[in-house]
Write a protein that holds these residues in place. Structure first.
Motif, short mmCIF file in Angstrom:
data_model
loop_
_atom_site.label_atom_id
_atom_site.label_comp_id
_atom_site.label_asym_id
_atom_site.label_seq_id
_atom_site.Cartn_x
_atom_site.Cartn_y
_atom_site.Cartn_z
N LYS A 20 0.87 -1.17 0.00
CA LYS A 20 0.00 0.00 0.00
C LYS A 20 0.90 1.22 0.00
O LYS A 20 2.05 1.15 0.41
N SER A 21 0.37 2.32 -0.45
CA SER A 21 1.09 3.58 -0.27
C SER A 21 0.05 4.70 -0.23
O SER A 21 -0.87 4.70 -1.05
N PRO A 22 0.18 5.52 0.77
CA PRO A 22 1.22 5.48 1.80
C PRO A 22 0.99 4.33 2.78
O PRO A 22 -0.14 3.88 2.96
N GLN A 23 2.07 3.92 3.38
CA GLN A 23 2.02 2.84 4.37
C GLN A 23 3.15 3.05 5.38
O GLN A 23 4.26 3.39 5.00
N LEU A 24 2.83 2.83 6.64
CA LEU A 24 3.80 2.99 7.70
C LEU A 24 3.92 1.70 8.49
O LEU A 24 2.91 1.06 8.79
N PHE A 25 5.15 1.34 8.81
CA PHE A 25 5.43 0.17 9.64
C PHE A 25 6.20 0.60 10.87
O PHE A 25 7.15 1.37 10.77
N VAL A 26 5.81 0.06 12.01
CA VAL A 26 6.59 0.16 13.24
C VAL A 26 7.11 -1.25 13.49
O VAL A 26 6.32 -2.20 13.62
N LEU A 27 8.43 -1.39 13.53
CA LEU A 27 9.05 -2.70 13.74
C LEU A 27 9.70 -2.74 15.11
O LEU A 27 10.43 -1.82 15.49
N HIS A 78 5.20 -4.56 14.45
CA HIS A 78 4.45 -4.30 15.68
C HIS A 78 3.12 -3.61 15.34
O HIS A 78 2.10 -3.86 15.97
N TRP A 79 3.16 -2.75 14.33
CA TRP A 79 1.97 -2.00 13.91
C TRP A 79 2.18 -1.53 12.49
O TRP A 79 3.29 -1.21 12.09
N THR A 80 1.10 -1.53 11.72
CA THR A 80 1.15 -0.97 10.37
C THR A 80 -0.16 -0.25 10.11
O THR A 80 -1.21 -0.64 10.65
N GLU A 81 -0.07 0.81 9.34
CA GLU A 81 -1.26 1.60 9.00
C GLU A 81 -1.04 2.20 7.62
O GLU A 81 0.09 2.23 7.12
N SER A 82 -2.13 2.63 7.01
CA SER A 82 -2.01 3.21 5.68
C SER A 82 -2.96 4.39 5.51
O SER A 82 -3.86 4.62 6.32
N HIS A 83 -2.73 5.09 4.45
CA HIS A 83 -3.55 6.20 3.98
C HIS A 83 -3.86 7.24 5.06
O HIS A 83 -2.95 7.70 5.73
N TRP A 84 -5.14 7.60 5.22
CA TRP A 84 -5.53 8.70 6.09
C TRP A 84 -5.36 8.39 7.57
O TRP A 84 -5.46 9.27 8.40
N ASN A 85 -5.08 7.14 7.90
CA ASN A 85 -4.91 6.76 9.30
C ASN A 85 -3.50 7.01 9.82
O ASN A 85 -3.23 6.78 11.00
#
Length: 107
Positions: free
Chosen positions: A77-84, A90-97
């Motif tokens: 996905k993009s945008p997409q964020l990962f916390v490792l 540990h956590w991932t989220e995308s778009h407006w979140n």
């Protein structure tokens, strides 16, 4: 914050996640939603400089973006964020979140 342009840079950055919490952001330079999410991510990194953070431009560095999705066993996905943490997602989220406050709550 470092930009990941090669798979080797991603591999090196990913190794940090075995010792500390790291964040990696997948960014589309052609998407306004991604631009807004990237601003939120940058605000978080500015407020929290102790975390190791990186981003990849998904269009310009497609092989790196694909490798991240494969290594983290996630759908791209993009945008997409990962916390490792501890080498795992540990956590991932995308778009407006992707919001500064949400990131701070999950790290």
């Amino acid at each position: 914050m470092e930009e990941l342009k090669t798979i080797q840079e991603w591999e090196t950055f990913k190794e940090k996640a075995t010792e500390q919490t790291v964040l990696v952001f997948k960014h589309s330079t052609q998407c306004p939603v991604s631009a807004e999410a990237f601003e939120e991510f940058q605000a978080f990194t500015s407020d929290n400089p102790t975390y190791a953070t990186a981003f990849v431009k998904v269009i310009e560095s497609r092989p790196v973006s694909n490798q991240i999705a494969e290594d983290l066993d996630t759908v791209h996905k993009s945008p997409q964020l990962f916390v490792l943490k501890n080498g795992q997602v540990h956590w991932t989220e995308s778009h407006w979140n992707i919001k500064n406050k949400a990131i701070a709550e999950k790290v």
